[in-house]
Design a protein around this motif. Structure first.
Motif, short mmCIF file in Angstrom:
data_model
loop_
_atom_site.label_atom_id
_atom_site.label_comp_id
_atom_site.label_asym_id
_atom_site.label_seq_id
_atom_site.Cartn_x
_atom_site.Cartn_y
_atom_site.Cartn_z
N SER A 16 0.73 -1.27 -0.14
CA SER A 16 0.07 -0.20 -0.11
C SER A 16 0.87 1.21 0.05
O SER A 16 0.45 2.28 -0.43
CB SER A 16 -0.81 0.10 1.21
OG SER A 16 -1.78 1.35 1.24
N GLU A 302 -9.83 -4.16 -3.18
CA GLU A 302 -10.51 -3.58 -1.88
C GLU A 302 -9.49 -3.43 -0.58
O GLU A 302 -9.75 -2.38 0.19
CB GLU A 302 -11.49 -4.57 -1.51
CG GLU A 302 -12.60 -4.55 -2.53
CD GLU A 302 -13.43 -3.12 -2.68
OE1 GLU A 302 -13.56 -2.17 -1.80
OE2 GLU A 302 -13.66 -2.91 -4.03
N ALA A 303 -8.56 -4.33 -0.55
CA ALA A 303 -7.83 -4.21 0.65
C ALA A 303 -6.87 -2.88 0.79
O ALA A 303 -6.72 -2.18 1.59
CB ALA A 303 -6.78 -5.41 0.71
N ASP A 306 -9.15 0.14 1.21
CA ASP A 306 -9.31 0.17 2.91
C ASP A 306 -8.33 0.98 3.40
O ASP A 306 -8.41 1.54 4.41
CB ASP A 306 -9.56 -1.17 3.51
CG ASP A 306 -10.77 -1.84 3.08
OD1 ASP A 306 -11.67 -0.87 2.75
OD2 ASP A 306 -11.14 -2.98 3.18
N ARG A 307 -6.98 0.41 3.14
CA ARG A 307 -5.81 0.97 3.84
C ARG A 307 -5.67 2.55 3.35
O ARG A 307 -5.28 3.34 4.40
CB ARG A 307 -4.43 0.24 3.14
CG ARG A 307 -4.30 -1.09 3.70
CD ARG A 307 -3.64 -1.10 4.62
NE ARG A 307 -3.56 -2.53 5.19
CZ ARG A 307 -3.01 -2.84 6.61
NH1 ARG A 307 -2.11 -2.02 7.35
NH2 ARG A 307 -2.93 -4.25 6.82
N VAL A 309 -8.09 4.47 2.81
CA VAL A 309 -9.45 5.33 3.61
C VAL A 309 -9.07 5.34 5.04
O VAL A 309 -9.31 6.45 5.57
CB VAL A 309 -10.53 4.72 3.21
CG1 VAL A 309 -11.65 5.09 4.20
CG2 VAL A 309 -10.98 4.75 1.97
N SER A 310 -8.29 4.47 5.50
CA SER A 310 -8.11 4.44 6.91
C SER A 310 -7.10 5.51 7.21
O SER A 310 -6.74 6.12 8.43
CB SER A 310 -7.55 3.06 7.31
OG SER A 310 -6.23 2.90 6.81
N CYS A 329 -3.72 2.65 -4.70
CA CYS A 329 -4.99 2.31 -4.60
C CYS A 329 -5.85 2.64 -5.75
O CYS A 329 -5.32 3.35 -6.60
CB CYS A 329 -5.79 2.83 -3.32
SG CYS A 329 -5.67 4.94 -3.48
N VAL A 334 -11.61 5.67 -3.19
CA VAL A 334 -11.14 6.41 -1.99
C VAL A 334 -11.82 7.82 -1.86
O VAL A 334 -12.16 8.13 -0.72
CB VAL A 334 -9.59 6.41 -2.11
CG1 VAL A 334 -8.98 7.26 -0.76
CG2 VAL A 334 -9.15 4.73 -1.87
N ALA A 337 -15.26 7.53 -0.58
CA ALA A 337 -15.24 7.21 0.83
C ALA A 337 -15.06 8.65 1.76
O ALA A 337 -15.91 8.71 2.62
CB ALA A 337 -14.40 6.08 1.10
#
Length: 434
Positions: A16, A302-303, A306-307, A309-310, A329, A334, A337
């Motif tokens: 990521s 998707e993983a 998620d990274r 977005v976090s 990503c 993103v 989100a």
């Protein structure tokens, strides 16, 4: 550098924050590879298409090949081993060729795509000697940052009086392409340029004065495939009309047709040549084997989303809320989100040093922001790569700090763009009152 340090099978947490393996190819080797591929593609070709290798640019290639009656080479379903090696072979396609709308921008938001054989190609070795193409219409992939190199390759390797098309690409300044375009015009019998980005009037005028048939569509209504579809003197069947419409659905981020995400993702993960032939055969409805391939790839996609977005943060810039994050990503998801978290605009900084900027109905100055940091694009979708990377140490800091310097440079550009827009609005209000 040891291969396992940058291997494609890194854990998601590390993948990521690092660029793809193609990023680490030396520029001269990358240029040699591009030369070899272009020479092989152009050998004996009647026409050449310099295009951004995203779904929109590649749809343009499909349309032009159809208009020329070019041979179809439908690829076989790829094997499991080919799927597993897809990302490693594809290199660092983080933005400029992504499944997102970054190919819409005037300057590629992800400015360092390595165009290498990808999933489903005949070879997974990016250094293997290319085979001559059987196509009469050659594809020469390019990003907005290297369109001049692609034009020069057509001039050098294309046959005399070749028909040249340039699709889904827009130079920020005419001088960036002036010399190479002149060479291409000397070689080609005609040069037609089809696009839908927002062109500066001076650049468009200069390109036309050079002798190019330039058609620029409304960036709010058309994608580049739409422009090609209506501009060529050819009666396309409904399959191609639908292909252009579904491509537009994603390229303009309308997202009303679920097939458009499939096309965009497949363009990102497959080899450009494969994508063109698949949509020529199947149109906007991808075959089952391609859908299965996408399902596998989307687990990791998707993983990575998620990274990113976090890591997102929200910053206040004037009256706007700007979401900003970092990571390899798919940027549109993103950005969406961050919009749901309250962002009027979103910035996704990539490990390759580039960034994607996404707006909303509330914020439509993305192109103004990007224009201040070596980029460009549309009011709601733009990209850039700040000119702040002098050596590998700068990149090392970029990766370990999760793009801290780039984030600040772009946030400063947001502040300047917002301030200028407010001043212009004030002046316009004063003029109207008098």
């Amino acid at each position: 550098m040891f291969d396992d340090l940058i291997a494609a099978d890194l854990p998601i947490a590390r993948k990521s924050i690092l660029p793809g393996t193609g990023f680490f190819l030396p520029d001269d080797l990358e240029e040699d590879l591009d030369d070899e591929r272009a020479q092989a593609a152009l050998e004996g070709a009647e026409a050449a298409v310099v295009a951004d290798p995203d779904a929109d640019g590649l749809a343009c290639v499909a349309l032009i090949r159809e208009a020329y009656g070019d041979v179809q080479n439908v690829p076989e379903p790829e094997s499991e081993s080919e799927s597993e090696s897809a990302e490693e072979a594809a290199g660092d396609d983080e933005d400029g060729t992504t499944a997102d709308a970054d190919a819409e921008v005037g300057v590629a938001p992800d400015a360092d795509p390595t165009v290498a054989p990808g999933a489903g190609s005949e070879t997974d070795d990016p250094l293997e000697e290319p085979e001559p193409t059987p196509h009469n219409v050659a594809l020469v992939p390019a990003s907005p940052h290297n369109v001049e190199d692609a034009l020069a390759r057509v001039a050098e390797y294309g046959s005399e009086d070749i028909d040249l098309f340039v699709c889904d690409l827009a130079p920020d300044r005419y001088e960036y392409v002036e010399d190479e375009l002149a060479l291409a015009l000397e070689t080609a019998s005609s040069v037609r340029w089809y696009d839908h980005h927002q062109w500066k009037d001076s650049v468009a005028a200069a390109v036309r004065e050079a002798g190019v048939d330039l058609v620029v569509g409304d960036s709010e209504e058309e994608c580049s495939a739409d422009v090609v579809f209506r501009s060529l003197e050819y009666e396309f069947d409904d399959q191609y009309r639908e292909l252009a419409a579904v491509t537009r659905d994603h390229d303009l981020w309308l997202r009303e047709d679920p097939r458009s995400d499939d096309l965009a993702d497949y363009a990102y993960w497959s080899d450009p040549a494969e994508y063109v032939e698949v949509v020529r055969e199947y149109g906007a409805d991808l075959p089952e084997w391609a859908e299965d391939f996408l399902t596998e790839q989307r687990v990791e996609k998707e993983a990575l989303i998620d990274r990113a977005v976090s890591r997102a943060e929200l910053r206040e810039v004037g009256e706007y809320t700007v979401g900003i994050t970092y990571g390899r990503c798919s940027q549109n998801e993103v950005a969406e989100a961050m919009r749901e978290q309250g962002a009027d605009a979103s910035v996704i900084v990539k490990p390759a040093g580039s960034a994607s900027i996404r707006g909303t109905d509330e914020f439509q100055l993305c192109h103004e922001v990007a224009g201040r940091v070596n980029g460009g694009g549309h009011p709601k979708a733009a990209g850039c790569k700040p000119d702040i990377y002098d050596d590998m140490l700068d990149y090392a800091h970029h990766w370990t700090s999760r793009g801290a310097v780039t984030k600040q440079v772009i946030l400063d550009a947001f502040e300047a763009a917002v301030e200028e827009a407010e001043m212009d609005a004030t002046q316009a209000s004063g003029s109207n009152s008098t």
